[in-house]
Scaffold this motif. Structure first.
Motif, short mmCIF file in Angstrom:
data_model
loop_
_atom_site.label_atom_id
_atom_site.label_comp_id
_atom_site.label_asym_id
_atom_site.label_seq_id
_atom_site.Cartn_x
_atom_site.Cartn_y
_atom_site.Cartn_z
N ILE A 158 0.84 -1.20 0.00
CA ILE A 158 0.00 0.00 0.00
C ILE A 158 0.87 1.24 0.00
CG2 ILE A 158 -1.75 1.29 1.26
CD1 ILE A 158 -2.61 -1.36 2.51
N LYS A 159 1.90 1.21 0.86
CA LYS A 159 2.78 2.38 0.95
C LYS A 159 4.07 2.08 0.22
CE LYS A 159 0.69 3.91 5.15
NZ LYS A 159 0.78 4.22 6.56
N LYS A 160 3.95 1.81 -1.07
CA LYS A 160 5.12 1.47 -1.88
C LYS A 160 6.15 2.59 -1.82
CE LYS A 160 5.79 0.03 -6.54
NZ LYS A 160 5.16 0.02 -7.85
N ASN A 161 7.42 2.18 -1.66
CA ASN A 161 8.56 3.11 -1.60
C ASN A 161 8.57 3.99 -0.36
OD1 ASN A 161 9.55 2.12 -4.00
ND2 ASN A 161 8.33 3.57 -5.20
N SER A 162 7.69 3.70 0.62
CA SER A 162 7.74 4.45 1.86
C SER A 162 8.84 3.87 2.75
CB SER A 162 6.41 4.35 2.59
OG SER A 162 6.24 3.02 3.04
N LEU A 163 9.00 4.46 3.93
CA LEU A 163 10.01 3.97 4.86
C LEU A 163 9.71 2.53 5.27
CD1 LEU A 163 12.51 4.79 6.55
CD2 LEU A 163 10.92 5.29 8.41
N VAL A 164 8.42 2.25 5.55
CA VAL A 164 8.03 0.89 5.94
C VAL A 164 8.41 -0.10 4.85
CG1 VAL A 164 6.13 -0.60 6.64
CG2 VAL A 164 6.09 1.83 7.22
N ASP A 165 8.12 0.27 3.61
CA ASP A 165 8.43 -0.60 2.48
C ASP A 165 9.92 -0.88 2.41
OD1 ASP A 165 8.17 -2.10 0.23
OD2 ASP A 165 8.10 -0.39 -1.14
N ARG A 166 10.71 0.17 2.58
CA ARG A 166 12.16 -0.03 2.50
C ARG A 166 12.69 -0.86 3.65
NH1 ARG A 166 14.32 5.02 -0.79
NH2 ARG A 166 12.56 4.90 -2.20
N LEU A 167 12.16 -0.59 4.85
CA LEU A 167 12.57 -1.39 6.01
C LEU A 167 12.20 -2.85 5.80
CD1 LEU A 167 11.79 0.84 9.13
CD2 LEU A 167 14.01 0.20 8.17
N ALA A 168 11.01 -3.08 5.24
CA ALA A 168 10.59 -4.46 4.99
C ALA A 168 11.53 -5.12 3.98
CB ALA A 168 9.15 -4.50 4.47
N ALA A 169 11.96 -4.34 2.98
CA ALA A 169 12.87 -4.88 1.97
C ALA A 169 14.21 -5.26 2.60
CB ALA A 169 13.07 -3.88 0.84
N VAL A 170 14.73 -4.35 3.43
CA VAL A 170 16.01 -4.63 4.09
C VAL A 170 15.85 -5.83 5.03
CG1 VAL A 170 17.73 -3.73 5.69
CG2 VAL A 170 16.79 -2.24 3.93
N GLY A 171 14.73 -5.84 5.78
CA GLY A 171 14.46 -6.95 6.69
C GLY A 171 14.41 -8.28 5.95
N SER A 172 13.78 -8.28 4.78
CA SER A 172 13.69 -9.52 3.99
C SER A 172 15.07 -9.99 3.56
CB SER A 172 12.84 -9.30 2.75
OG SER A 172 11.54 -8.99 3.10
N LEU A 173 15.90 -9.04 3.15
CA LEU A 173 17.25 -9.40 2.74
C LEU A 173 18.02 -10.05 3.89
CD1 LEU A 173 18.69 -6.59 0.48
CD2 LEU A 173 18.74 -9.04 0.08
N PHE A 174 17.87 -9.45 5.09
CA PHE A 174 18.50 -10.04 6.26
C PHE A 174 17.92 -11.43 6.51
CE2 PHE A 174 20.46 -6.06 7.35
CZ PHE A 174 21.55 -6.44 8.09
N GLY A 175 16.60 -11.52 6.40
CA GLY A 175 15.92 -12.79 6.68
C GLY A 175 16.43 -13.94 5.83
N ILE A 176 16.65 -13.67 4.53
CA ILE A 176 17.11 -14.78 3.69
C ILE A 176 18.61 -15.00 3.83
CG2 ILE A 176 15.26 -14.68 1.96
CD1 ILE A 176 17.26 -13.18 0.17
#
Lengths: 300, 335
Positions: free
Chosen positions: B124-142
């Motif tokens: 919903i909030k594409k390219n927002s801070l939440v979106d970016r944090l989620a992207a970084v979090g996913s990278l860490f997760g994998i």
């Protein structure tokens, strides 16, 4: 006299190879470029380990048993990250451990990619029974969870560097093979392949000289992503004690060594694990950048 | 989905399952060391006794015949004796299975609880801070090695903060008569809230370790699916009808955006089986994964073989379920 650039210069200026364009895009993405820098740093550490490591990674010293990192009480700057249960320097062992991770990661992915390319090309271009046999084998191998397949093979073959590479390659080739087969199925209908067929080019020539160069970039992108995966798998096997055997320093077995000391020496497990995380994360970030640069349709 | 298509897809399972069994059987054939000698290792057996035993176990017959026997036995759950436990392999595995199932289900649940809201918000909030944090979090997760992350959690929560136990499944003080053999559920069913919290506190860290990489993948899947759905015509139409934004998102969009997530979750549950071996070893969790790792070291091959076959069959079936789920949930797809 006005400077009129000659034709060759114009051509050189305007036309850049697709690979060149992709590389330019990749380097423009600072984040990915930095990640690639970290990966290269690890490679340098691995290659020049004997010159970089401050101590002998195998030298035990019971007086330094579980010596804490430099910034803690009882630590020393000459043993920055502290020492393990046998008094060996953790930093030096991490630097040597990079050799194991990177050797296995590169070897497995490279061998698997070559096998995958040959079998994928054969399946996708020759079709018929070749395709049926290869695709069935792929299906069956996909039926095993990766780590379980590797663990089962290691249990049968016994530990050791060569066996790890063999066990992982036996499963890993499936990934590039599927990618290549899919790409070949699309490419074989293209005009350039038809043209090559029309002028009577031999099959092997069409497969390896016409099709292969055109489908190589997705294969390379997938292979870099897989390297991160393979490094974690090797570390997991070594952690479980069925991978690289002591005293060889490998990050997975170093983390396992530290399990005995979680109560009073957190650093023994923590630092080698951070090394795995740093390398794998950098590979993942760099490969995402590569994917976006080489295959812009993926980025959103 | 048409019954015929389902039948066709089910028939496709046969060659894969057969192939998987062949590989497991060949692995055992190629194993160095004679099972009889391993079994009789600590006993003074005469060569005659060894020969008799080998004959009794059918080891002197041709490979193809042994494979037939192996398949027949496997189909009826007969995997022979566990060398180490001196009991049927089937019983030993069945005993350890509930612990693994409980851990896997908890991890699956946790991964979905993290990934679905996070993926939706990121979309919903594409390219927002939440979106970016989620992207970084996913990278860490994998990128997290599970075995290491588990140890870090132990150091943090069990050793330093002392709020969660280091290992095991439940304290000995708690004994709950089994119903489902899943300790958290059983303690609730038996009216023992104290034991429930005890079991839960043991479950949290291993489940989290197992769940994070899966949550990382699922968040990305959920995000992509949601973005795709939000672009579609029926959402534009719902907006034009004047439905509230919240109603559109959570009722209309999410329903369809969940399809890929559920499918991938079913496939990823199969990979949790592999992760289990590592995580159960780290947390001393008395499940099947740890049993397999222990069995490798004592060369208890019948058990390893049965477990590998079990894992592979489960994995194939989960992929099959994922396929079916995908078509059932999304009628536009044909098999």
């Amino acid at each position: 006299m006005t400077a009129v650039p000659n034709d060759a210069a114009i051509v050189r200026e305007r036309i850049e190879s697709p690979t060149g364009q992709s590389l330019r895009r990749f380097l423009a993405d600072r984040f990915s470029a930095a990640a690639m820098g970290i990966v290269l740093l690890f490679v340098l550490l691995a290659v020049f380990a004997p010159f970089i490591a401050p101590h002998d990674p195998y030298e035990t010293d019971l007086f330094r048993r579980l010596q804490p990192p430099a910034w803690m009480e009882g630590g020393e700057w000459s043993f920055v990250l502290g020492c393990d249960g046998l008094g060996r320097d953790i930093l030096s062992r991490i630097i040597y451990g990079a050799r194991v991770s990177i050797t296995i990661g590169l070897a497995v992915v490279m061998i698997a990619t070559v096998i995958g390319i040959v079998l994928g090309l054969a399946a996708g271009y020759l079709r018929g029974w070749v395709d049926i046999v290869i695709s069935r084998i792929v299906d069956i191998l996909l039926g095993f969870p990766y780590l379980i397949f590797a663990i089962a093979l290691m249990a049968m073959m016994g530990p050791g560097l060569k066996n790890i590479i063999l066990a992982l390659v036996l499963k890993e080739w499936v990934v590039p093979a599927r990618v290549v087969r899919g790409e070949v199925l699309a490419a074989r209908e293209m005009e350039y392949v038809e043209a090559a067929r029309a002028v009577g080019a031999p099959r092997r020539y069409i497969m390896f000289r016409e099709i292969l160069p055109n489908i190589l970039s997705p294969v390379i992108v997938v292979s870099t992503i897989r390297m991160a995966h393979v490094i974690i798998l090797e570390a997991s096997l070594s952690f479980l004690g069925i991978g690289v055997q002591p005293p060889t320093a490998s990050w997975g077995s170093m983390v396992a060594d530290g399990r005995a000391f979680v109560l009073d020496a957190w650093w023994v497990s923590t630092f080698p694990g951070l090394a795995i995380l740093a390398l794998v994360l950098s590979i993942n970030v760099a490969s995402q950048g590569l994917r976006d640069a080489f295959d812009p349709k993926f980025s959103d | 989905m048409k019954p015929l298509a389902l039948l066709g897809r089910t028939l496709q399972l046969v060659p894969v399952l057969l192939g998987v069994s062949v590989i497991v059987f060949v692995m055992m054939l190629l194993t160095p060391g004679d099972p009889v000698e391993i079994m009789l290792a600590d006993q003074q057996a005469t060569p005659q006794q060894v020969e008799t035993m080998r004959h009794d176990m059918g080891l002197d017959r041709p490979a193809l015949e042994r494979f037939g026997v192996f398949l027949g036995n496997a189909a009826t759950g007969n995997f022979g004796l566990s060398f180490f436990h001196r009991r049927p392999v089937f019983d030993v595995i069945a005993e350890r299975l509930p612990a693994t199932i409980e851990l896997t289900l908890a991890a699956l649940l946790l991964a979905l609880v993290i990934a679905i809201p996070l993926g939706v918000i990121a979309a919903i909030k594409k390219n927002s801070l939440v979106d970016r944090l989620a992207a970084v979090g996913s990278l860490f997760g994998i990128s997290l090695p599970g075995f290491w992350f588990g140890i870090i959690l132990i150091i943090l929560f069990a050793v330093h903060l002392k709020i969660l136990p280091v290992a095991g499944r439940m304290d000995f003080a708690c004994e709950v008569a089994p119903v489902t053999y899943l300790l958290t559920i059983d303690s609730l069913l038996r009216g023992r809230p104290d034991c429930f919290t005890n079991a839960l506190s043991h479950l949290v860290l291993p489940a989290l370790t197992l769940a994070l990489p899966m949550a990382a993948v699922l968040t990305r899947v959920q995000r992509t699916a949601m973005i795709e759905v939000l672009r579609s015509d029926y959402i534009t139409f719902a907006e034009a009808k004047g439905l509230s934004r919240r109603r559109i998102l959570w009722r209309h969009a999410l329903k369809n955006a969940l399809v890929p997530t559920v499918t991938v979750a079913a496939i990823e549950t199969g990979s949790l089986l592999g992760g289990n071996m590592v995580v159960e070893t780290v947390f001393g969790w008395p499940g099947l994964g740890r049993l397999v790792v222990e069995s490798i070291f004592v060369r208890n091959y019948p058990l390893v073989q049965a477990a590998v076959l079990f894992y592979a069959v489960t994995y194939v079936l989960l992929n099959f379920v994922a396929d079916i789920l995908y078509t059932v949930l999304n009628p536009r797809v044909k098999l």
